[in-house]
Design a protein around this motif. Structure first.
Motif, PDB file in Angstrom:
ATOM      1  N   GLN A  30      35.200  50.241  35.567  1.00  0.00           N
ATOM      2  CA  GLN A  30      35.604  49.765  34.241  1.00  0.00           C
ATOM      3  C   GLN A  30      35.968  48.284  34.256  1.00  0.00           C
ATOM      4  O   GLN A  30      35.631  47.538  33.355  1.00  0.00           O
ATOM      5  CB  GLN A  30      36.814  50.558  33.779  1.00  0.00           C
ATOM      6  N   TRP A  31      36.661  47.876  35.316  1.00  0.00           N
ATOM      7  CA  TRP A  31      37.076  46.473  35.414  1.00  0.00           C
ATOM      8  C   TRP A  31      35.869  45.559  35.522  1.00  0.00           C
ATOM      9  O   TRP A  31      35.801  44.524  34.865  1.00  0.00           O
ATOM     10  CB  TRP A  31      37.969  46.260  36.634  1.00  0.00           C
ATOM     11  N   PHE A  70      40.034  41.682  45.087  1.00  0.00           N
ATOM     12  CA  PHE A  70      40.482  43.034  45.435  1.00  0.00           C
ATOM     13  C   PHE A  70      40.629  43.138  46.942  1.00  0.00           C
ATOM     14  O   PHE A  70      39.749  42.707  47.685  1.00  0.00           O
ATOM     15  CB  PHE A  70      39.471  44.083  44.968  1.00  0.00           C
ATOM     16  N   GLY A 127      34.102  45.655  32.158  1.00  0.00           N
ATOM     17  CA  GLY A 127      34.892  44.967  31.133  1.00  0.00           C
ATOM     18  C   GLY A 127      34.886  43.459  31.321  1.00  0.00           C
ATOM     19  O   GLY A 127      34.700  42.695  30.369  1.00  0.00           O
ATOM     20  N   ASN A 128      35.071  43.050  32.549  1.00  0.00           N
ATOM     21  CA  ASN A 128      35.157  41.610  32.806  1.00  0.00           C
ATOM     22  C   ASN A 128      33.803  40.910  32.663  1.00  0.00           C
ATOM     23  O   ASN A 128      33.755  39.788  32.166  1.00  0.00           O
ATOM     24  CB  ASN A 128      35.760  41.345  34.190  1.00  0.00           C
ATOM     25  N   HIS A 171      38.148  37.581  40.358  1.00  0.00           N
ATOM     26  CA  HIS A 171      38.933  38.788  40.651  1.00  0.00           C
ATOM     27  C   HIS A 171      38.923  39.082  42.131  1.00  0.00           C
ATOM     28  O   HIS A 171      37.856  39.160  42.740  1.00  0.00           O
ATOM     29  CB  HIS A 171      38.362  39.980  39.877  1.00  0.00           C
TER      30      HIS A 171
HETATM   31  C1  LIG Z   1      39.395  42.654  34.562  1.00  0.00           C
HETATM   32  O1  LIG Z   1      39.801  42.890  35.888  1.00  0.00           O
HETATM   33  C2  LIG Z   1      41.179  43.064  36.078  1.00  0.00           C
HETATM   34  C3  LIG Z   1      41.411  43.235  37.555  1.00  0.00           C
HETATM   35  O2  LIG Z   1      41.123  42.050  38.218  1.00  0.00           O
HETATM   36  C4  LIG Z   1      41.665  44.243  35.281  1.00  0.00           C
HETATM   37  O3  LIG Z   1      43.070  44.379  35.434  1.00  0.00           O
HETATM   38  C5  LIG Z   1      41.317  44.039  33.828  1.00  0.00           C
HETATM   39  O4  LIG Z   1      41.680  45.183  33.100  1.00  0.00           O
HETATM   40  C6  LIG Z   1      39.822  43.794  33.679  1.00  0.00           C
HETATM   41  N1  LIG Z   1      39.526  43.476  32.297  1.00  0.00           N
HETATM   42  C7  LIG Z   1      38.711  44.197  31.558  1.00  0.00           C
HETATM   43  C8  LIG Z   1      38.470  43.686  30.175  1.00  0.00           C
HETATM   44  O5  LIG Z   1      38.191  45.209  31.966  1.00  0.00           O
END
Ligand SMILES: *[C@@H]1O[C@H](CO)[C@@H](O)[C@H](O)[C@H]1NC(C)=O
Length: 339
Positions: free
Chosen positions: A162-163, A141, A166-167, A139
Protein backbone atom coordinates in the motif's frame (compact mmCIF):
# COMPACT_ATOMS: atom_id res chain seq x y z
CA UNK A 1 -4.10 20.72 10.39
CA UNK A 2 -6.75 20.43 7.71
CA UNK A 3 -6.00 23.92 6.52
CA UNK A 4 -2.32 23.37 6.05
CA UNK A 5 -2.80 20.02 4.41
CA UNK A 6 -5.27 21.40 1.91
CA UNK A 7 -2.97 24.27 1.18
CA UNK A 8 -0.08 21.95 0.52
CA UNK A 9 -2.10 19.92 -1.94
CA UNK A 10 -3.16 23.11 -3.65
CA UNK A 11 0.35 24.47 -3.76
CA UNK A 12 1.79 21.28 -5.19
CA UNK A 13 -0.90 20.87 -7.77
CA UNK A 14 -0.73 24.52 -8.68
CA UNK A 15 -4.42 25.19 -8.14
CA UNK A 16 -5.39 28.63 -7.16
CA UNK A 17 -9.08 28.92 -7.60
CA UNK A 18 -10.73 31.17 -5.11
CA UNK A 19 -13.44 28.68 -4.27
CA UNK A 20 -11.01 25.98 -3.28
CA UNK A 21 -9.00 28.41 -1.26
CA UNK A 22 -12.12 29.50 0.61
CA UNK A 23 -13.01 25.90 1.21
CA UNK A 24 -9.57 25.09 2.53
CA UNK A 25 -9.81 27.90 5.01
CA UNK A 26 -13.27 26.88 6.13
CA UNK A 27 -12.52 26.84 9.88
CA UNK A 28 -11.77 30.55 9.85
CA UNK A 29 -14.66 32.90 9.62
CA UNK A 30 -15.89 33.14 6.06
CA UNK A 31 -15.38 36.79 5.47
CA UNK A 32 -11.78 36.72 6.60
CA UNK A 33 -11.23 33.60 4.59
CA UNK A 34 -12.59 35.10 1.43
CA UNK A 35 -10.47 38.19 1.97
CA UNK A 36 -7.29 36.20 2.49
CA UNK A 37 -8.16 33.89 -0.35
CA UNK A 38 -8.65 36.78 -2.71
CA UNK A 39 -5.36 38.36 -1.73
CA UNK A 40 -3.43 35.12 -1.87
CA UNK A 41 -5.03 34.08 -5.13
CA UNK A 42 -4.21 37.40 -6.70
CA UNK A 43 -0.63 37.20 -5.58
CA UNK A 44 -0.22 33.62 -6.69
CA UNK A 45 -1.85 34.23 -10.04
CA UNK A 46 0.85 36.73 -10.83
CA UNK A 47 3.72 34.74 -9.23
CA UNK A 48 2.77 31.10 -9.68
CA UNK A 49 6.28 29.78 -9.20
CA UNK A 50 6.63 31.28 -5.76
CA UNK A 51 4.37 28.52 -4.51
CA UNK A 52 6.69 25.69 -5.06
CA UNK A 53 9.35 27.14 -2.84
CA UNK A 54 7.26 26.83 0.28
CA UNK A 55 6.53 23.17 0.27
CA UNK A 56 8.26 20.23 -1.31
CA UNK A 57 6.32 19.11 -4.38
CA UNK A 58 6.63 16.37 -6.91
CA UNK A 59 7.90 18.85 -9.47
CA UNK A 60 11.12 19.73 -11.18
CA UNK A 61 11.72 22.56 -8.71
CA UNK A 62 12.30 19.85 -6.09
CA UNK A 63 13.17 16.78 -8.09
CA UNK A 64 15.72 16.93 -10.87
CA UNK A 65 18.87 15.02 -11.51
CA UNK A 66 22.19 16.66 -10.74
CA UNK A 67 24.63 14.48 -12.65
CA UNK A 68 27.72 16.57 -11.88
CA UNK A 69 26.73 16.71 -8.23
CA UNK A 70 26.57 12.93 -8.02
CA UNK A 71 29.83 12.45 -9.89
CA UNK A 72 31.66 14.94 -7.70
CA UNK A 73 30.28 13.48 -4.51
CA UNK A 74 31.25 9.96 -5.53
CA UNK A 75 34.69 11.17 -6.54
CA UNK A 76 35.36 13.24 -3.45
CA UNK A 77 33.54 11.47 -0.63
CA UNK A 78 33.44 7.78 -1.41
CA UNK A 79 36.77 6.05 -0.86
CA UNK A 80 38.22 2.83 -2.15
CA UNK A 81 35.24 1.91 -4.33
CA UNK A 82 36.34 2.31 -7.92
CA UNK A 83 33.85 -0.28 -9.19
CA UNK A 84 30.83 0.93 -7.23
CA UNK A 85 31.58 4.51 -8.28
CA UNK A 86 31.61 3.52 -11.92
CA UNK A 87 28.48 1.35 -11.82
CA UNK A 88 26.41 3.81 -9.79
CA UNK A 89 27.26 6.72 -12.03
CA UNK A 90 26.43 4.75 -15.14
CA UNK A 91 23.23 3.27 -13.71
CA UNK A 92 21.73 6.42 -12.23
CA UNK A 93 22.64 8.70 -15.12
CA UNK A 94 21.34 6.20 -17.67
CA UNK A 95 18.06 5.87 -15.85
CA UNK A 96 17.51 9.53 -15.07
CA UNK A 97 18.27 10.57 -18.65
CA UNK A 98 15.90 7.97 -20.07
CA UNK A 99 12.57 9.64 -20.73
CA UNK A 100 10.79 6.37 -21.22
CA UNK A 101 12.23 3.66 -18.96
CA UNK A 102 10.70 0.20 -19.30
CA UNK A 103 10.95 -0.55 -15.60
CA UNK A 104 11.98 1.19 -12.40
CA UNK A 105 15.67 1.40 -11.53
CA UNK A 106 16.59 -1.41 -9.16
CA UNK A 107 20.04 -1.44 -7.58
CA UNK A 108 21.35 -4.04 -5.18
CA UNK A 109 24.34 -2.86 -3.14
CA UNK A 110 26.50 -5.54 -1.51
CA UNK A 111 29.45 -5.45 0.80
CA UNK A 112 31.07 -5.56 4.20
CA UNK A 113 29.93 -3.21 7.00
CA UNK A 114 30.93 0.40 6.69
CA UNK A 115 32.04 0.25 3.08
CA UNK A 116 29.67 2.99 1.94
CA UNK A 117 26.42 1.33 0.88
CA UNK A 118 24.18 3.55 2.99
CA UNK A 119 26.27 6.53 2.10
CA UNK A 120 25.90 5.90 -1.62
CA UNK A 121 22.13 5.61 -1.33
CA UNK A 122 22.20 8.98 0.44
CA UNK A 123 24.30 10.47 -2.38
CA UNK A 124 21.84 9.17 -4.96
CA UNK A 125 18.94 10.68 -3.03
CA UNK A 126 20.78 14.00 -2.82
CA UNK A 127 21.45 14.00 -6.54
CA UNK A 128 17.77 13.56 -7.39
CA UNK A 129 15.87 15.30 -4.57
CA UNK A 130 16.66 18.77 -3.37
CA UNK A 131 15.80 17.62 0.15
CA UNK A 132 17.93 14.47 -0.13
CA UNK A 133 17.11 11.85 2.48
CA UNK A 134 14.73 14.28 4.14
CA UNK A 135 12.56 14.37 1.04
CA UNK A 136 8.97 13.23 1.41
CA UNK A 137 9.53 11.17 -1.69
CA UNK A 138 12.41 9.13 -0.30
CA UNK A 139 11.46 6.16 1.88
CA UNK A 140 13.85 4.14 3.98
CA UNK A 141 12.86 0.73 5.33
CA UNK A 142 15.06 -1.31 7.64
CA UNK A 143 14.25 -5.00 7.89
CA UNK A 144 14.97 -5.36 11.60
CA UNK A 145 13.18 -2.16 12.55
CA UNK A 146 10.14 -2.16 10.27
CA UNK A 147 9.49 -5.82 9.58
CA UNK A 148 10.92 -7.75 12.50
CA UNK A 149 8.09 -10.12 13.52
CA UNK A 150 7.25 -13.05 11.30
CA UNK A 151 3.81 -13.18 12.91
CA UNK A 152 2.91 -9.93 11.25
CA UNK A 153 4.13 -10.95 7.82
CA UNK A 154 0.75 -10.55 6.15
CA UNK A 155 0.24 -7.16 7.68
CA UNK A 156 3.73 -6.06 6.63
CA UNK A 157 3.07 -7.22 3.10
CA UNK A 158 -0.21 -5.35 2.90
CA UNK A 159 1.27 -2.18 4.37
CA UNK A 160 4.35 -2.22 2.23
CA UNK A 161 2.39 -2.75 -0.97
CA UNK A 162 0.00 0.00 0.00
CA UNK A 163 2.81 2.40 0.86
CA UNK A 164 4.63 1.81 -2.37
CA UNK A 165 1.45 2.17 -4.38
CA UNK A 166 0.25 5.21 -2.44
CA UNK A 167 3.55 7.02 -2.64
CA UNK A 168 4.16 6.30 -6.32
CA UNK A 169 0.62 7.44 -7.10
CA UNK A 170 1.45 10.68 -5.34
CA UNK A 171 4.81 11.04 -7.03
CA UNK A 172 6.06 8.72 -9.72
CA UNK A 173 9.64 9.74 -9.02
CA UNK A 174 9.71 8.12 -5.59
CA UNK A 175 12.71 6.36 -4.10
CA UNK A 176 12.58 3.32 -1.80
CA UNK A 177 15.62 2.14 0.10
CA UNK A 178 15.56 -1.27 1.79
CA UNK A 179 18.32 -1.69 4.34
CA UNK A 180 19.31 -5.15 5.58
CA UNK A 181 17.65 -6.69 2.56
CA UNK A 182 19.22 -10.05 3.44
CA UNK A 183 17.24 -10.07 6.68
CA UNK A 184 13.94 -9.47 4.97
CA UNK A 185 11.49 -12.36 4.85
CA UNK A 186 11.41 -13.90 1.36
CA UNK A 187 7.63 -13.52 1.36
CA UNK A 188 7.96 -9.81 1.90
CA UNK A 189 10.46 -9.51 -0.91
CA UNK A 190 8.06 -11.44 -3.12
CA UNK A 191 5.34 -8.97 -2.31
CA UNK A 192 7.28 -6.07 -3.81
CA UNK A 193 8.36 -7.95 -6.93
CA UNK A 194 5.48 -6.78 -9.13
CA UNK A 195 6.57 -3.18 -8.59
CA UNK A 196 10.04 -3.90 -9.93
CA UNK A 197 8.90 -5.54 -13.12
CA UNK A 198 8.45 -4.45 -16.73
CA UNK A 199 4.77 -3.56 -16.46
CA UNK A 200 3.27 -0.64 -18.26
CA UNK A 201 1.11 -0.15 -15.22
CA UNK A 202 -0.39 -2.06 -12.31
CA UNK A 203 -3.93 -1.09 -11.41
CA UNK A 204 -3.44 2.10 -13.35
CA UNK A 205 -0.21 3.07 -11.60
CA UNK A 206 3.11 3.10 -13.42
CA UNK A 207 6.21 2.36 -11.36
CA UNK A 208 8.65 3.00 -14.18
CA UNK A 209 10.04 6.21 -12.79
CA UNK A 210 10.63 4.88 -9.29
CA UNK A 211 14.01 3.99 -7.82
CA UNK A 212 14.55 0.96 -5.59
CA UNK A 213 17.80 0.45 -3.72
CA UNK A 214 18.53 -2.74 -1.77
CA UNK A 215 21.37 -2.81 0.75
CA UNK A 216 22.85 -5.98 2.19
CA UNK A 217 25.98 -7.53 3.62
CA UNK A 218 25.27 -10.65 1.59
CA UNK A 219 28.33 -11.69 -0.35
CA UNK A 220 30.54 -9.42 1.73
CA UNK A 221 32.89 -12.19 2.81
CA UNK A 222 33.43 -13.29 -0.75
CA UNK A 223 34.25 -9.77 -1.83
CA UNK A 224 36.79 -9.65 1.01
CA UNK A 225 38.35 -12.87 -0.27
CA UNK A 226 38.82 -11.47 -3.73
CA UNK A 227 40.34 -8.24 -2.42
CA UNK A 228 42.62 -10.21 -0.13
CA UNK A 229 43.81 -12.45 -2.95
CA UNK A 230 44.66 -9.44 -5.06
CA UNK A 231 46.57 -7.95 -2.16
CA UNK A 232 48.48 -11.16 -1.49
CA UNK A 233 49.43 -11.44 -5.13
CA UNK A 234 50.81 -7.93 -4.95
CA UNK A 235 48.24 -6.54 -7.37
CA UNK A 236 46.68 -3.13 -7.11
CA UNK A 237 43.18 -2.95 -5.72
CA UNK A 238 42.19 -0.87 -8.72
CA UNK A 239 42.98 -3.80 -10.97
CA UNK A 240 39.97 -5.63 -9.58
CA UNK A 241 37.31 -5.72 -12.29
CA UNK A 242 33.56 -5.91 -11.98
CA UNK A 243 33.57 -9.36 -13.56
CA UNK A 244 35.98 -10.67 -10.89
CA UNK A 245 33.37 -9.78 -8.32
CA UNK A 246 30.18 -10.59 -10.19
CA UNK A 247 31.19 -14.19 -10.35
CA UNK A 248 31.79 -14.60 -6.61
CA UNK A 249 28.70 -12.57 -5.79
CA UNK A 250 26.52 -14.81 -7.88
CA UNK A 251 28.06 -17.96 -6.45
CA UNK A 252 27.83 -16.90 -2.83
CA UNK A 253 24.61 -14.97 -2.79
CA UNK A 254 22.44 -16.03 -5.62
CA UNK A 255 22.96 -19.74 -5.23
CA UNK A 256 22.85 -19.72 -1.47
CA UNK A 257 19.63 -21.36 -0.41
CA UNK A 258 19.94 -19.86 3.06
CA UNK A 259 19.89 -16.33 1.82
CA UNK A 260 16.34 -15.01 2.05
CA UNK A 261 17.18 -12.50 -0.62
CA UNK A 262 17.66 -15.06 -3.32
CA UNK A 263 14.96 -17.50 -2.48
CA UNK A 264 12.81 -15.15 -4.39
CA UNK A 265 13.07 -14.98 -8.14
CA UNK A 266 14.43 -11.45 -8.18
CA UNK A 267 17.44 -12.81 -9.96
CA UNK A 268 16.03 -15.15 -12.58
CA UNK A 269 13.49 -12.57 -13.60
CA UNK A 270 16.22 -9.97 -14.02
CA UNK A 271 14.39 -7.50 -11.87
CA UNK A 272 17.62 -6.16 -10.41
CA UNK A 273 19.33 -3.95 -12.97
CA UNK A 274 22.71 -3.64 -11.27
CA UNK A 275 24.52 -5.54 -8.55
CA UNK A 276 27.00 -3.17 -7.02
CA UNK A 277 29.91 -4.66 -5.08
CA UNK A 278 31.61 -2.71 -2.29
CA UNK A 279 35.17 -3.69 -1.40
CA UNK A 280 36.45 -3.85 2.18
CA UNK A 281 38.26 -0.65 3.18
CA UNK A 282 41.95 -0.35 3.91
CA UNK A 283 43.80 1.81 6.42
CA UNK A 284 44.27 4.67 3.97
CA UNK A 285 40.56 4.79 3.09
CA UNK A 286 39.52 5.03 6.71
CA UNK A 287 42.01 7.88 7.08
CA UNK A 288 40.29 9.62 4.19
CA UNK A 289 36.88 9.15 5.81
CA UNK A 290 38.34 10.54 9.02
CA UNK A 291 39.56 13.70 7.29
CA UNK A 292 36.18 14.30 5.64
CA UNK A 293 34.38 13.73 8.92
CA UNK A 294 36.68 16.15 10.70
CA UNK A 295 35.91 18.80 8.10
CA UNK A 296 32.18 18.03 8.39
CA UNK A 297 32.42 18.76 12.08
CA UNK A 298 33.90 22.13 11.23
CA UNK A 299 37.42 21.40 12.50
CA UNK A 300 40.78 22.35 11.00
CA UNK A 301 42.76 19.46 9.49
CA UNK A 302 44.32 17.40 12.27
CA UNK A 303 46.32 14.44 10.99
CA UNK A 304 47.50 13.46 14.45
CA UNK A 305 43.98 12.98 15.74
CA UNK A 306 42.76 11.17 12.63
CA UNK A 307 45.73 8.82 12.58
CA UNK A 308 45.45 8.10 16.29
CA UNK A 309 41.84 7.16 15.78
CA UNK A 310 42.42 4.89 12.80
CA UNK A 311 45.40 3.17 14.45
CA UNK A 312 43.20 2.03 17.29
CA UNK A 313 40.51 0.57 15.07
CA UNK A 314 40.45 -3.13 14.36
CA UNK A 315 41.71 -4.58 11.12
CA UNK A 316 41.69 -8.08 9.68
CA UNK A 317 42.90 -10.70 8.90
CA UNK A 318 44.68 -10.89 12.24
CA UNK A 319 48.14 -11.33 10.77
CA UNK A 320 48.22 -8.83 7.98
CA UNK A 321 45.68 -6.34 9.30
CA UNK A 322 44.67 -5.00 5.90
CA UNK A 323 40.95 -4.34 6.04
CA UNK A 324 39.00 -2.34 8.54
CA UNK A 325 36.47 -4.47 10.42
CA UNK A 326 33.95 -1.67 10.60
CA UNK A 327 35.05 0.29 7.57
CA UNK A 328 34.11 3.92 8.00
CA UNK A 329 31.12 3.15 10.17
CA UNK A 330 30.85 5.07 13.44
CA UNK A 331 33.78 7.32 12.65
CA UNK A 332 31.88 10.51 13.38
CA UNK A 333 31.39 9.67 17.05
CA UNK A 334 34.71 7.86 17.41
CA UNK A 335 36.59 10.92 16.24
CA UNK A 336 35.39 13.01 19.17
CA UNK A 337 37.62 11.05 21.55
CA UNK A 338 40.72 12.12 19.71
CA UNK A 339 40.12 15.83 19.42
C1 LIG B 1 4.24 6.57 1.99
O1 LIG B 1 5.17 5.79 2.70
C2 LIG B 1 5.18 5.98 4.09
C3 LIG B 1 6.28 5.12 4.65
O2 LIG B 1 7.52 5.60 4.24
C4 LIG B 1 3.84 5.64 4.67
O3 LIG B 1 3.84 5.89 6.07
C5 LIG B 1 2.78 6.48 3.99
O4 LIG B 1 1.51 6.09 4.46
C6 LIG B 1 2.85 6.28 2.48
N1 LIG B 1 1.91 7.19 1.85
C7 LIG B 1 0.92 6.77 1.09
C8 LIG B 1 0.09 7.84 0.46
O5 LIG B 1 0.69 5.60 0.92
Amino acid sequence: MRVSWSLVVMLCAGWSSRIMMAEALEPISTSIAVGIAAAVTGFLASNPNVLYYFQECCRSEWISYNKTGLEEALQQKLFGQHIATHVIRKAVTGFMNNENPKKPLVLSLHGWTGTGKNYVSQLIAESVYREGMKSEFVHLFTATAHFSHVDYLNEYKRNLQQWIKGNVTRCSRSMFIFDEMDKMHPGLIDSIKPFLDFYDNLDGVSYRNAIFVFLSNAGGEKLVEVALNFWREGKEREEIKLKDLEEVLSLSVFNNKNSGLWHTSLIDKNLVDFFVPFLPLEYKHVLQCGRVELANKGHEPNEIAVEAMVREMSFFPQEERIFSSKGCKGIASRLDYYL
